[in-house]
Write a protein that holds these residues in place. Sequence first.
Motif, PDB file in Angstrom:
ATOM      1  N   LEU A 127       0.842  -1.196   0.000  1.00 50.99           N
ATOM      2  CA  LEU A 127       0.000   0.000   0.000  1.00 50.99           C
ATOM      3  C   LEU A 127       0.878   1.248   0.000  1.00 50.99           C
ATOM      4  CD1 LEU A 127      -2.713   1.472   0.156  1.00 50.99           C
ATOM      5  CD2 LEU A 127      -2.614   1.172   2.669  1.00 50.99           C
ATOM      6  N   ALA A 128       1.950   1.239   0.784  1.00 49.76           N
ATOM      7  CA  ALA A 128       2.866   2.385   0.822  1.00 49.76           C
ATOM      8  C   ALA A 128       3.496   2.607  -0.556  1.00 49.76           C
ATOM      9  CB  ALA A 128       3.941   2.165   1.883  1.00 49.76           C
ATOM     10  N   ARG A 129       3.884   1.533  -1.241  1.00 49.64           N
ATOM     11  CA  ARG A 129       4.464   1.680  -2.591  1.00 49.64           C
ATOM     12  C   ARG A 129       3.449   2.284  -3.567  1.00 49.64           C
ATOM     13  NH1 ARG A 129       6.753  -3.043  -0.863  1.00 49.64           N
ATOM     14  NH2 ARG A 129       9.032  -3.003  -0.786  1.00 49.64           N
ATOM     15  N   ARG A 130       2.198   1.832  -3.466  1.00 53.27           N
ATOM     16  CA  ARG A 130       1.152   2.383  -4.353  1.00 53.27           C
ATOM     17  C   ARG A 130       0.915   3.861  -4.054  1.00 53.27           C
ATOM     18  NH1 ARG A 130      -1.209  -2.552  -3.043  1.00 53.27           N
ATOM     19  NH2 ARG A 130      -2.821  -1.561  -1.766  1.00 53.27           N
ATOM     20  N   ARG A 131       0.879   4.218  -2.774  1.00 54.74           N
ATOM     21  CA  ARG A 131       0.677   5.625  -2.401  1.00 54.74           C
ATOM     22  C   ARG A 131       1.834   6.485  -2.906  1.00 54.74           C
ATOM     23  NH1 ARG A 131      -3.718   4.105  -2.010  1.00 54.74           N
ATOM     24  NH2 ARG A 131      -5.010   4.026  -0.164  1.00 54.74           N
ATOM     25  N   LEU A 132       3.057   5.979  -2.800  1.00 51.94           N
ATOM     26  CA  LEU A 132       4.206   6.730  -3.295  1.00 51.94           C
ATOM     27  C   LEU A 132       4.108   6.918  -4.804  1.00 51.94           C
ATOM     28  CD1 LEU A 132       6.896   8.139  -2.797  1.00 51.94           C
ATOM     29  CD2 LEU A 132       8.003   5.891  -3.013  1.00 51.94           C
ATOM     30  N   THR A 133       3.718   5.885  -5.508  1.00 59.53           N
ATOM     31  CA  THR A 133       3.527   5.991  -6.962  1.00 59.53           C
ATOM     32  C   THR A 133       2.510   7.072  -7.282  1.00 59.53           C
ATOM     33  OG1 THR A 133       4.133   3.684  -7.313  1.00 59.53           O
ATOM     34  CG2 THR A 133       2.802   4.731  -9.022  1.00 59.53           C
ATOM     35  N   ASP A 134       1.412   7.124  -6.520  1.00 60.26           N
ATOM     36  CA  ASP A 134       0.380   8.151  -6.725  1.00 60.26           C
ATOM     37  C   ASP A 134       0.927   9.550  -6.455  1.00 60.26           C
ATOM     38  OD1 ASP A 134      -1.400   6.076  -7.281  1.00 60.26           O
ATOM     39  OD2 ASP A 134      -2.368   6.155  -5.304  1.00 60.26           O
ATOM     40  N   LEU A 135       1.719   9.691  -5.399  1.00 59.55           N
ATOM     41  CA  LEU A 135       2.279  11.004  -5.058  1.00 59.55           C
ATOM     42  C   LEU A 135       3.202  11.507  -6.167  1.00 59.55           C
ATOM     43  CD1 LEU A 135       3.102  10.440  -1.282  1.00 59.55           C
ATOM     44  CD2 LEU A 135       1.300  11.915  -2.199  1.00 59.55           C
ATOM     45  N   VAL A 136       4.032  10.623  -6.700  1.00 58.64           N
ATOM     46  CA  VAL A 136       4.947  11.019  -7.781  1.00 58.64           C
ATOM     47  C   VAL A 136       4.154  11.342  -9.037  1.00 58.64           C
ATOM     48  CG1 VAL A 136       6.829  10.254  -9.274  1.00 58.64           C
ATOM     49  CG2 VAL A 136       6.907   9.763  -6.825  1.00 58.64           C
ATOM     50  N   ALA A 137       3.129  10.546  -9.347  1.00 55.72           N
ATOM     51  CA  ALA A 137       2.310  10.794 -10.540  1.00 55.72           C
ATOM     52  C   ALA A 137       1.641  12.168 -10.466  1.00 55.72           C
ATOM     53  CB  ALA A 137       1.269   9.703 -10.703  1.00 55.72           C
ATOM     54  N   ALA A 138       1.273  12.597  -9.255  1.00 57.14           N
ATOM     55  CA  ALA A 138       0.614  13.894  -9.088  1.00 57.14           C
ATOM     56  C   ALA A 138       1.552  15.067  -9.399  1.00 57.14           C
ATOM     57  CB  ALA A 138       0.071  14.025  -7.665  1.00 57.14           C
ATOM     58  N   LEU A 139       2.860  14.818  -9.430  1.00 50.94           N
ATOM     59  CA  LEU A 139       3.808  15.879  -9.786  1.00 50.94           C
ATOM     60  C   LEU A 139       3.755  16.213 -11.269  1.00 50.94           C
ATOM     61  CD1 LEU A 139       6.987  14.705  -7.825  1.00 50.94           C
ATOM     62  CD2 LEU A 139       5.351  16.489  -7.153  1.00 50.94           C
ATOM     63  N   GLY A 140       3.201  15.322 -12.078  1.00 52.49           N
ATOM     64  CA  GLY A 140       3.223  15.508 -13.530  1.00 52.49           C
ATOM     65  C   GLY A 140       4.450  14.817 -14.098  1.00 52.49           C
ATOM     66  N   PRO A 141       4.874  15.213 -15.276  1.00 56.97           N
ATOM     67  CA  PRO A 141       6.052  14.586 -15.872  1.00 56.97           C
ATOM     68  C   PRO A 141       7.291  14.795 -14.986  1.00 56.97           C
ATOM     69  CG  PRO A 141       4.887  15.897 -17.494  1.00 56.97           C
ATOM     70  CD  PRO A 141       4.258  16.205 -16.173  1.00 56.97           C
TER      71      PRO A 141
END
Length: 132
Positions: free
Chosen positions: A65-79
């Motif tokens: 779950l932590a890995r998925r949340r981190l992926t979401d946080l990075v994706a929210a930065l944009g490219p």
Amino acid sequence: MAKARLLTIADEGGEAISEIGVFDGGLFFGGLALVRQWFAVLHRFDADGNHAGSDVVGCGPDPELARRRLTDLVAALGPVRRQDIAVRLFAVRRDGTIFGLVSDVYDDGEEYVDLLPTGIRFDEPWDGLYSS
């Protein structure tokens, strides 16, 4: 290394700094931390390396779950583009734990910087590489 100086962080991979690089808003790095529970952690900086904010998301006992949340946080930065970065020291407190880059000195007076709460350490020759 005085607080005003920049600390280089190399793109070495690993769990504590698994995400690192630049985005349109500046610089970032993040990873996972285990302190009583798993945290997804993403730190953001302006283009000059000044701390601009941190997302620290508690994920309970589930590292996936932590890995998925981190992926979401990075994706929210944009490219984003992976690369080494240089940032200034900082600290934030969440759930009673300090998250950040904090300097201290060895008994011999030599300075080092810890990434809290993970315990990875940066020191001479300040080349961006770290040890645990």
